[in-house]
Write a protein that holds these residues in place. Structure first.
Motif, mmCIF file in Angstrom:
data_model
loop_
_atom_site.group_PDB
_atom_site.id
_atom_site.type_symbol
_atom_site.label_atom_id
_atom_site.label_comp_id
_atom_site.label_asym_id
_atom_site.label_seq_id
_atom_site.Cartn_x
_atom_site.Cartn_y
_atom_site.Cartn_z
ATOM 1 N N ASP A 105 38.474 30.159 34.102
ATOM 2 C CA ASP A 105 39.046 31.504 34.244
ATOM 3 C C ASP A 105 38.955 32.223 32.899
ATOM 4 O OD1 ASP A 105 40.432 33.797 34.775
ATOM 5 O OD2 ASP A 105 42.270 32.804 35.463
ATOM 6 N N LEU A 106 37.811 32.853 32.639
ATOM 7 C CA LEU A 106 37.585 33.506 31.352
ATOM 8 C C LEU A 106 38.435 34.767 31.190
ATOM 9 C CD1 LEU A 106 33.711 33.092 30.964
ATOM 10 C CD2 LEU A 106 35.560 31.569 30.223
ATOM 11 N N ASN A 107 38.684 35.473 32.294
ATOM 12 C CA ASN A 107 39.536 36.655 32.212
ATOM 13 C C ASN A 107 40.959 36.277 31.819
ATOM 14 O OD1 ASN A 107 37.503 38.470 32.943
ATOM 15 N ND2 ASN A 107 37.927 38.243 35.129
ATOM 16 N N GLY A 108 41.461 35.203 32.428
ATOM 17 C CA GLY A 108 42.793 34.726 32.080
ATOM 18 C C GLY A 108 42.860 34.270 30.636
ATOM 19 N N ALA A 109 41.802 33.588 30.177
ATOM 20 C CA ALA A 109 41.759 33.132 28.792
ATOM 21 C C ALA A 109 41.750 34.318 27.828
ATOM 22 C CB ALA A 109 40.520 32.260 28.572
ATOM 23 N N GLY A 110 41.020 35.367 28.189
ATOM 24 C CA GLY A 110 40.996 36.556 27.348
ATOM 25 C C GLY A 110 42.367 37.211 27.251
ATOM 26 N N ASP A 111 43.077 37.242 28.373
ATOM 27 C CA ASP A 111 44.435 37.795 28.359
ATOM 28 C C ASP A 111 45.356 36.962 27.472
ATOM 29 O OD1 ASP A 111 43.763 39.861 30.037
ATOM 30 O OD2 ASP A 111 44.540 38.905 31.854
#
Length: 248
Positions: free
Chosen positions: A69-75
């Motif tokens: 989950d790259l979007n979650g990691a970015g958040d």
């Protein structure tokens, strides 16, 4: 109903540790949580929660990466750096990104590792074998713990766990009291609620197959104790659900 039907093959031992933890909660955690909730201003409690969440963002980041989950990691990284540098070390949630809690047990679930038998650990409370292994692994890979160990900060993990326990216990005092009062088997109720909450966390709160039991305590149309616990047991008997991004 046999122990294995609810994935609780060591139920007698689990019940023993459940009673031990219940006594410890009554003697220490619950009274301290009462004082914490009632004596401290809301702003202080919010800052404590914000600080603990910010401290956990790096391990959430690692788990989101492991889950793909790259979007979650970015958040996670956006929240961590914003709140650390602009929110006075995380005391204030400037980023307002509302990131999900992501632990190693959830990562194992996404990888397809079965949850295993239910397990009640001394002090740590309800778990499954999958989550218990995740707790141990996370202790060693959590960046906050690594920094503390490398800088000889004694008892950091213990103090952090204690403050976190009080912060999480405080808002659940009355709900747990109500569940205990309306349950003919408090152990079974807690076991079921723990599993339902874990399923919801694994699916990022999107578990529509087996939602948490909706137990009403209103005087009108109030369910009996037997009805309430039956709801919990029926949920407990269901098989492990699909997890986010993959199936168990």
């Amino acid at each position: 109903m046999t122990y294995n039907e609810v994935q609780d093959p060591i139920e007698p031992l689990n019940r023993y540790f459940f009673d031990v933890n219940y006594a410890l909660d009554a003697l220490a955690l619950k009274p301290v949580s009462h004082i914490y909730r009632d004596a401290l201003p809301e702003g202080v409690k919010d800052s404590v929660s914000n600080f603990l969440t910010n401290l956990s963002q790096p391990i959430y980041f690692i788990n989101n990466i492991l889950q793909g989950d790259l979007n979650g990691a970015g958040d996670n990284m956006g929240a961590f750096f914003t709140n650390t540098f602009l929110g006075f070390g995380g005391l204030f949630d400037i980023a307002q990104l509302d990131t999900d809690d992501e632990d190693l047990g959830q990562t194992f679930a996404v990888w397809g590792i079965p949850e295993g038998p239910y397990l009640v650990l001394p002090i740590l409370g309800p778990n499954t074998t999958r989550e218990a292994v995740g707790i141990v692994g996370e202790y060693f890979i959590d960046p906050a713990n690594l920094v503390a160990r490398n800088n000889d900060v004694d008892n950091f993990a213990l103090i952090r766990a204690g403050v976190s326990a009080v912060d999480k216990r405080a808002p659940s005092i009355e709900p747990l009291d109500e569940i205990e009062k309306n349950s003919i088997d408090f152990y079974a109720a807690v076991r079921s609620l723990y599993r339902q909450n874990r399923k919801s966390l694994i699916m990022d709160g999107e578990n529509k197959l087996t939602p948490l039991p909706d137990i009403s305590f209103e005087l009108d149309d109030e369910p009996t104790k037997k009805d309430s616990i039956s709801l919990l047991i029926e949920e407990d008997d269901e098989a492990s659900p699909s997890v986010k991004k993959s199936t168990n």
